[in-house]
Scaffold this active site. Structure first.
Site, PDB file in Angstrom:
ATOM      1  N   HIS A   1       0.906  -1.433   0.066  1.00  0.00           N
ATOM      2  CA  HIS A   1      -0.078   0.086  -0.119  1.00  0.00           C
ATOM      3  C   HIS A   1       0.817   1.491  -0.139  1.00  0.00           C
ATOM      4  O   HIS A   1       1.957   1.330   0.447  1.00  0.00           O
ATOM      5  CB  HIS A   1      -0.863   0.176   1.063  1.00  0.00           C
ATOM      6  CG  HIS A   1      -0.185   0.080   2.289  1.00  0.00           C
ATOM      7  ND1 HIS A   1       0.411   1.254   2.990  1.00  0.00           N
ATOM      8  CD2 HIS A   1       0.090  -1.000   3.480  1.00  0.00           C
ATOM      9  CE1 HIS A   1       0.995   1.048   4.119  1.00  0.00           C
ATOM     10  NE2 HIS A   1       0.809  -0.415   4.354  1.00  0.00           N
TER      11      HIS A   1
ATOM     12  N   GLU B   1      -2.256  -7.401   7.805  1.00  0.00           N
ATOM     13  CA  GLU B   1      -0.645  -7.034   8.393  1.00  0.00           C
ATOM     14  C   GLU B   1      -0.460  -7.571   9.722  1.00  0.00           C
ATOM     15  O   GLU B   1      -1.524  -8.173  10.405  1.00  0.00           O
ATOM     16  CB  GLU B   1      -0.490  -5.506   8.501  1.00  0.00           C
ATOM     17  CG  GLU B   1       0.796  -5.162   9.224  1.00  0.00           C
ATOM     18  CD  GLU B   1       2.281  -5.608   8.212  1.00  0.00           C
ATOM     19  OE1 GLU B   1       2.401  -6.751   8.433  1.00  0.00           O
ATOM     20  OE2 GLU B   1       2.948  -4.727   7.751  1.00  0.00           O
TER      21      GLU B   1
END
Length: 198
Positions: free
Chosen positions: A9, A80
């Site tokens: 990202h 994550e």
């Protein structure tokens, strides 16, 4: 060619401030939004047919994935690492002995968090499933540092501790071919598309 195109990202304010950023759900900052547009352009220009775009459930990955302008499927397995009590804290707040444990033991669990081995377990299963669905095209997976490193370790057939010897920049691209009997790492941490951004 079947491939998994892994994208980290774009930048967030927490990234810019040097904070550990795990499950905290924060948005891209201004640079991160520009990085998302740049990485989308690079992926679309260099990838060929895209079978699917997949994202972690967090806002920063979804916004980066949506910049491609294609439907986005959320896969929770690409979220994550859970940093537990260290999530959102400066890197300098992590005691040296904790860093030492993290770097040498994939089974180390930060208080309230998750081990790198657990990240690897869920990411490897997800990668195998998406590789099976690629069918001669690419699956673009927008995710985070730890899942990306786990996917690279899977592609190379090495242990999870290898991730500590790699760097994954915001809005970078890594590519794995999944045509043959084993995955093949074709590129890692491509960032040329970000050269004009500041």
């Amino acid at each position: 060619m079947s491939s998994l195109v892994r994208v980290r990202h774009g930048r967030t304010e927490a990234n810019a401030r040097g904070l550990l950023l795990g499950r905290l759900d924060v948005e891209l900052d201004d640079l991160g939004r520009r990085q998302a547009r740049a990485v989308a352009g690079a992926v679309l220009a260099t990838t060929g047919p895209i079978a699917a775009v997949v994202s972690s459930p967090l806002a920063r990955t979804r916004a980066t994935a949506e910049a491609l302008g294609l439907p986005v499927e959320v896969d929770e397995r690409f979220v994550e690492l859970d940093y537990g009590e260290f999530d959102g804290r400066p890197l300098t707040d992590v005691p040296p002995e904790v860093w030492a444990s993290w770097r040498t033991a994939p089974g180390f669990r930060p208080p309230g968090g998750e081990t790198l081995a657990q990240v690897s377990d869920r990411v490897v299963v997800a990668c195998r499933e998406w590789a099976a669905r690629a069918d001669g095209a690419a699956v673009v997976i927008v995710t985070h540092v730890s899942p990306l490193k786990a996917a690279v370790a899977w592609a190379l057939g090495v242990g999870d501790e290898t991730g500590w010897r790699t760097r994954v920049d915001p809005a970078s691209i890594s590519r794995v071919a999944v045509d043959g009997p084993v995955p093949v790492l074709r590129s890692f941490n491509e960032t040329g598309h970000l050269a004009s951004l500041s």
